[in-house]
Write a protein that holds these residues in place. Sequence first.
Motif, mmCIF file in Angstrom:
data_model
loop_
_atom_site.group_PDB
_atom_site.id
_atom_site.type_symbol
_atom_site.label_atom_id
_atom_site.label_comp_id
_atom_site.label_asym_id
_atom_site.label_seq_id
_atom_site.Cartn_x
_atom_site.Cartn_y
_atom_site.Cartn_z
ATOM 1 N N UNK A 136 0.840 -1.216 0.000
ATOM 2 C CA UNK A 136 0.000 0.000 0.000
ATOM 3 C C UNK A 136 0.869 1.260 0.000
ATOM 4 N N UNK A 137 2.006 1.219 0.668
ATOM 5 C CA UNK A 137 2.913 2.367 0.638
ATOM 6 C C UNK A 137 3.459 2.585 -0.773
ATOM 7 N N UNK A 138 3.786 1.488 -1.455
ATOM 8 C CA UNK A 138 4.254 1.606 -2.836
ATOM 9 C C UNK A 138 3.150 2.180 -3.722
ATOM 10 N N UNK A 139 1.919 1.693 -3.532
ATOM 11 C CA UNK A 139 0.808 2.213 -4.343
ATOM 12 C C UNK A 139 0.582 3.696 -4.062
ATOM 13 N N UNK A 140 0.722 4.093 -2.794
ATOM 14 C CA UNK A 140 0.503 5.485 -2.424
ATOM 15 C C UNK A 140 1.537 6.401 -3.075
ATOM 16 N N UNK A 141 2.805 6.054 -2.964
ATOM 17 C CA UNK A 141 3.821 6.955 -3.509
ATOM 18 C C UNK A 141 3.692 7.051 -5.028
ATOM 19 N N UNK A 142 3.300 5.962 -5.668
ATOM 20 C CA UNK A 142 3.106 6.016 -7.120
ATOM 21 C C UNK A 142 1.858 6.830 -7.474
ATOM 22 N N UNK A 143 0.836 6.732 -6.652
ATOM 23 C CA UNK A 143 -0.374 7.508 -6.894
ATOM 24 C C UNK A 143 -0.092 9.006 -6.836
ATOM 25 N N UNK A 144 0.758 9.410 -5.916
ATOM 26 C CA UNK A 144 1.085 10.833 -5.756
ATOM 27 C C UNK A 144 1.985 11.329 -6.887
ATOM 28 N N UNK A 145 2.917 10.471 -7.344
ATOM 29 C CA UNK A 145 3.975 10.944 -8.235
ATOM 30 C C UNK A 145 3.817 10.530 -9.696
ATOM 31 N N UNK A 146 3.120 9.423 -9.946
ATOM 32 C CA UNK A 146 3.051 8.901 -11.310
ATOM 33 C C UNK A 146 2.361 9.886 -12.255
ATOM 34 N N UNK A 147 2.919 10.005 -13.447
ATOM 35 C CA UNK A 147 2.363 10.845 -14.520
ATOM 36 C C UNK A 147 2.365 12.331 -14.181
ATOM 37 N N UNK A 148 2.996 12.709 -13.072
ATOM 38 C CA UNK A 148 3.003 14.127 -12.697
ATOM 39 C C UNK A 148 4.418 14.652 -12.514
ATOM 40 N N UNK A 149 5.419 13.769 -12.566
ATOM 41 C CA UNK A 149 6.797 14.173 -12.280
ATOM 42 C C UNK A 149 7.752 13.574 -13.294
ATOM 43 N N UNK A 150 8.884 14.235 -13.456
ATOM 44 C CA UNK A 150 9.984 13.645 -14.215
ATOM 45 C C UNK A 150 10.746 12.692 -13.294
ATOM 46 N N UNK A 151 11.601 11.875 -13.856
ATOM 47 C CA UNK A 151 12.397 10.952 -13.054
ATOM 48 C C UNK A 151 13.231 11.711 -12.031
ATOM 49 N N UNK A 152 13.825 12.817 -12.443
ATOM 50 C CA UNK A 152 14.671 13.584 -11.525
ATOM 51 C C UNK A 152 13.841 14.175 -10.383
ATOM 52 N N UNK A 153 12.643 14.659 -10.689
ATOM 53 C CA UNK A 153 11.780 15.223 -9.647
ATOM 54 C C UNK A 153 11.359 14.143 -8.648
ATOM 55 N N UNK A 154 10.968 12.982 -9.163
ATOM 56 C CA UNK A 154 10.602 11.874 -8.264
ATOM 57 C C UNK A 154 11.774 11.476 -7.398
ATOM 58 N N UNK A 155 12.922 11.386 -8.016
ATOM 59 C CA UNK A 155 14.110 10.931 -7.307
ATOM 60 C C UNK A 155 14.471 11.867 -6.158
ATOM 61 N N UNK A 156 14.415 13.167 -6.416
ATOM 62 C CA UNK A 156 14.743 14.138 -5.374
ATOM 63 C C UNK A 156 13.746 14.078 -4.225
ATOM 64 N N UNK A 157 12.454 14.018 -4.543
ATOM 65 C CA UNK A 157 11.431 13.992 -3.506
ATOM 66 C C UNK A 157 11.523 12.705 -2.681
#
Length: 345
Positions: A136-157
């Motif tokens: 569920x934690x994996x699903x949550x973080x992907x729900x927040x970040x998927x399709x809304x961030x670049x790889x670099x933005x996700x990585x930093x956050x």
Amino acid sequence: MRLFPQLQNVFANMSYSGTREWARQRRVCSSEHFDTYFRFSVSLKTIPKAELDYLLDASRTVKEIQNRVREAIGITQAEGRTKAAYILDELTTHGPNISFEHGEKLLTALFGMADELLLDQDEGRGFASYGDNGLRLHWLLRSILRDRTTLEERSELLGRAVAAATLQWHVDFSNSAWEDYYPSNPDREPSSEAETLTTEALAEQLRGQSLDMLRTAAADGTMLSAKRPDRLLFEWDRLQSDEAGEVIAYTTQALEDDVKLCQLASAFLGKSYSHGMGGFGGEPGDLVQRENDRAQVNGIDRLLNVDEFRRRLSETLQSDALDGQQKSTISRFLTAWDPRDSGED
């Protein structure tokens, strides 16, 4: 059909592929919220909107979020799952609407208490379709970040959020980040950039941090008292350099200590779930789920001396060093292990 759009599949030749927006709106056509419209209370399959709004309030601190989720851990709701599991589900549903700033705060809070969320009652059992709170934690973080961030933005956050993560979750997350680039399954391709969690450089950095954290947990005596020490031992073995022998050296010492020996037995004592399916000749079955002990011993020869492990377990059953419950754990483990040697599971 306005209340239940899926009826248009039959009556209006129109189909809908996703229902998450209906759940976010808490509509009657959402399975999570249907019961609420026909009761004098919120369905046990969800949480009240006021409590969700509290967690989604950008003014909340990391500590306030953690305190609210900790309270939910002690509350049992539908299907025997904790309220905390339903909180994670609700947050995931609303993930695409959560700001990055508050999303980072939520993830930081949850990563910092993730090991507390690894609860047996929130795991899927038998034919159940839901996962566990780690998923569920994996699903949550992907729900927040998927399709809304670049790889670099996700990585930093994510790099900032995981900095204060608990041991088990740090190991789990760093493994997922590494698997994006180097899958352990030879039949699986590396993840696409859209599905990749972090940059390769951060994945490698997190991998090294996990190894350091595992070594620290072994040195300070907290390794075997963790939620899932078996997974930690396997991850330590995977992360150590070839032929380092760190894990074997650690477990060799642990086998000499009766309490740690019992902790190892408990770590490898898992569960399986079965249903009575009925027999030949018309014998009826049943739908009662049965819980069985299962010795999770595949590959443990990489972690410890198997012969010495079994010898010490049998020896300790005759000792006065352990109490009745500890001896029961060892006895159940040995009983579950015996059939595995003859090929039964």
